[in-house]
Design a protein around this motif. Sequence first.
Motif, PDB file in Angstrom:
ATOM      1  N   ILE A 194      31.945  43.957  43.134  1.00  0.00           N
ATOM      2  CA  ILE A 194      30.965  43.500  42.151  1.00  0.00           C
ATOM      3  C   ILE A 194      29.540  43.838  42.558  1.00  0.00           C
ATOM      4  CG2 ILE A 194      32.474  41.626  41.382  1.00  0.00           C
ATOM      5  CD1 ILE A 194      30.771  39.697  42.986  1.00  0.00           C
ATOM      6  N   ALA A 208      32.290  44.146  33.958  1.00  0.00           N
ATOM      7  CA  ALA A 208      33.475  43.447  33.465  1.00  0.00           C
ATOM      8  C   ALA A 208      33.642  43.745  31.985  1.00  0.00           C
ATOM      9  CB  ALA A 208      33.335  41.944  33.691  1.00  0.00           C
ATOM     10  N   TYR A 222      35.748  35.169  36.260  1.00  0.00           N
ATOM     11  CA  TYR A 222      34.519  34.510  35.852  1.00  0.00           C
ATOM     12  C   TYR A 222      34.598  33.041  36.248  1.00  0.00           C
ATOM     13  CZ  TYR A 222      30.738  32.974  32.712  1.00  0.00           C
ATOM     14  OH  TYR A 222      29.592  32.433  32.185  1.00  0.00           O
ATOM     15  N   ALA A 266      36.172  40.478  42.336  1.00  0.00           N
ATOM     16  CA  ALA A 266      36.992  41.498  41.682  1.00  0.00           C
ATOM     17  C   ALA A 266      37.945  42.075  42.715  1.00  0.00           C
ATOM     18  CB  ALA A 266      36.130  42.593  41.063  1.00  0.00           C
ATOM     19  N   PHE A 305      29.480  48.417  38.531  1.00  0.00           N
ATOM     20  CA  PHE A 305      30.440  47.362  38.228  1.00  0.00           C
ATOM     21  C   PHE A 305      30.135  46.755  36.858  1.00  0.00           C
ATOM     22  CE2 PHE A 305      31.505  42.902  37.829  1.00  0.00           C
ATOM     23  CZ  PHE A 305      32.857  42.923  38.104  1.00  0.00           C
ATOM     24  N   ILE A 312      30.480  36.279  36.981  1.00  0.00           N
ATOM     25  CA  ILE A 312      31.561  36.979  37.664  1.00  0.00           C
ATOM     26  C   ILE A 312      31.382  36.800  39.164  1.00  0.00           C
ATOM     27  CG2 ILE A 312      32.670  39.193  38.069  1.00  0.00           C
ATOM     28  CD1 ILE A 312      33.053  38.243  35.227  1.00  0.00           C
ATOM     29  N   CYS A 352      38.739  41.161  37.495  1.00  0.00           N
ATOM     30  CA  CYS A 352      37.649  40.342  38.011  1.00  0.00           C
ATOM     31  C   CYS A 352      37.802  38.947  37.428  1.00  0.00           C
ATOM     32  CB  CYS A 352      36.284  40.937  37.665  1.00  0.00           C
ATOM     33  SG  CYS A 352      35.895  40.925  35.893  1.00  0.00           S
ATOM     34  N   ALA A 408      37.940  45.150  34.962  1.00  0.00           N
ATOM     35  CA  ALA A 408      36.636  45.565  35.481  1.00  0.00           C
ATOM     36  C   ALA A 408      36.665  47.038  35.855  1.00  0.00           C
ATOM     37  CB  ALA A 408      36.254  44.713  36.695  1.00  0.00           C
ATOM     38  N   THR A 410      36.788  41.291  48.596  1.00  0.00           N
ATOM     39  CA  THR A 410      36.158  41.545  47.292  1.00  0.00           C
ATOM     40  C   THR A 410      36.576  40.523  46.240  1.00  0.00           C
ATOM     41  OG1 THR A 410      37.929  43.062  46.605  1.00  0.00           O
ATOM     42  CG2 THR A 410      36.036  44.014  47.776  1.00  0.00           C
TER      43      THR A 410
END
Length: 440
Positions: free
Chosen positions: A236, A243, A184, A195, A241, A192, A182, A231, A215
């Motif tokens: 997400i 991270a 950020y 992913a 979900f 986040i 994932c 992740a 995604t």
Amino acid sequence: MALGSQVANASLISEITGLTHDIFVGDVKNNVRRESPTASLFTDALPSGDYRLEGQNMVFAVYLDHKTGTMFTNGNLPDHTAMDAVQGKITPVRRFARLAIDNFVEKRASGPGAFEDLGSQIFDLLWDSWKSSDIRAAIGPASGLLGLCESRTSSTVFVIKDAFGNTGTNPCSHISPNSILCWYDLTATAAIDGAGVVSSIAHSTRTITMGSATTWEPGDQLAAGDYIYFATTSNIATDYFVAEKDLAPNGLGTIVDPAAAVSTVFNIVESTSPRWKPFREASSTFDHLELTEHHQKLAAKRGFAVTPQTDVCITFPSNLAQLGRSLMGFQQQQYKGETLYGGYGSIIISGMEIVPDHFFYHNVLMTLNKESLFRINLGDDADFWGEDGSMWSRLADFDGKEAYVREYMNYFCNHRGANGALTGITTDVTDTGWEPVPSY
């Protein structure tokens, strides 16, 4: 061959595939063997002793000043002097690995038509994954930062750099196809933002292709400098979900923190407790003289000598090669007859053997005080969860079963200031060919 030869007819037996089949023998050979001296150091760290993880936090106290108050007088007694310990704390972290087996596939992948028992293969792969996690956790920071985005090529393709946030270290050593990543978003949302599952990796360019743009970039676009983490799942929006961000154990990225990226470790502030700060020094010449001087300075800072009995010195292999080159002028080459002897089996500087680790920071050499490193578990060591009588659980609405491994633990150092790091090392030796990935 004569016309109508029976030998010609006999050759047709190879085409009767319904009556013949292959018999597989032996095990599946795993050619990916991953060993790290740093991970072994943490795995085999000292028993926790008085340190234990219970409740919300483990609270500890440490004296970070030396006691004074003793003096020579004419007979009058001096005033008493008080001294308070500094209080710190750490929390346990949770680590999991999960596997599932289709019962039908398991039955088919058994007997003479299979290389080996499918369940055994899956278990082996699971513990290989655990070993890879040990390597990453021991070297990396508690932030769980896997690497940074260097550039974005498309909605599913990007280039990754700087493992653990350390300039020049390759994150691809810790990522493989089917890894779940994932990212950020540092600028737009500070959260986040996507992913996905890794489809492929071009190791020569550190280019990663994700499986789904839907995604991976459901809204904002990945940009240079954004953070990459592992992740739990590629969506997400799902309720499970999570991270890995800020959920990893205290590896060397936190305990020694070569980039000086954090100012408070284990709830103790470095600026108000300078003896809690590891001794970090920027490298200039990186030769045997600089390393000797570095160890002398570390000894002066912490108050006791750097010795092979108390410490271990770890660096990236290309740095070790550079040290070897710096010592060549002092090496005695010997020969017997027509046989020449040269090279080196290991490098020892001022009594300290330098240990290479292919997974380590590329431009850092660390000297770690073994006596102050601890691995602390909350409960038992890592194992399959089976408290309801079996490690297997039936999958809902599917003919299959699943199991997972759990561990509650953390790494701890009760004397951070006893560790040191030479940072920003530059060498005449390129890093290409020294990494445990085909980057050349």
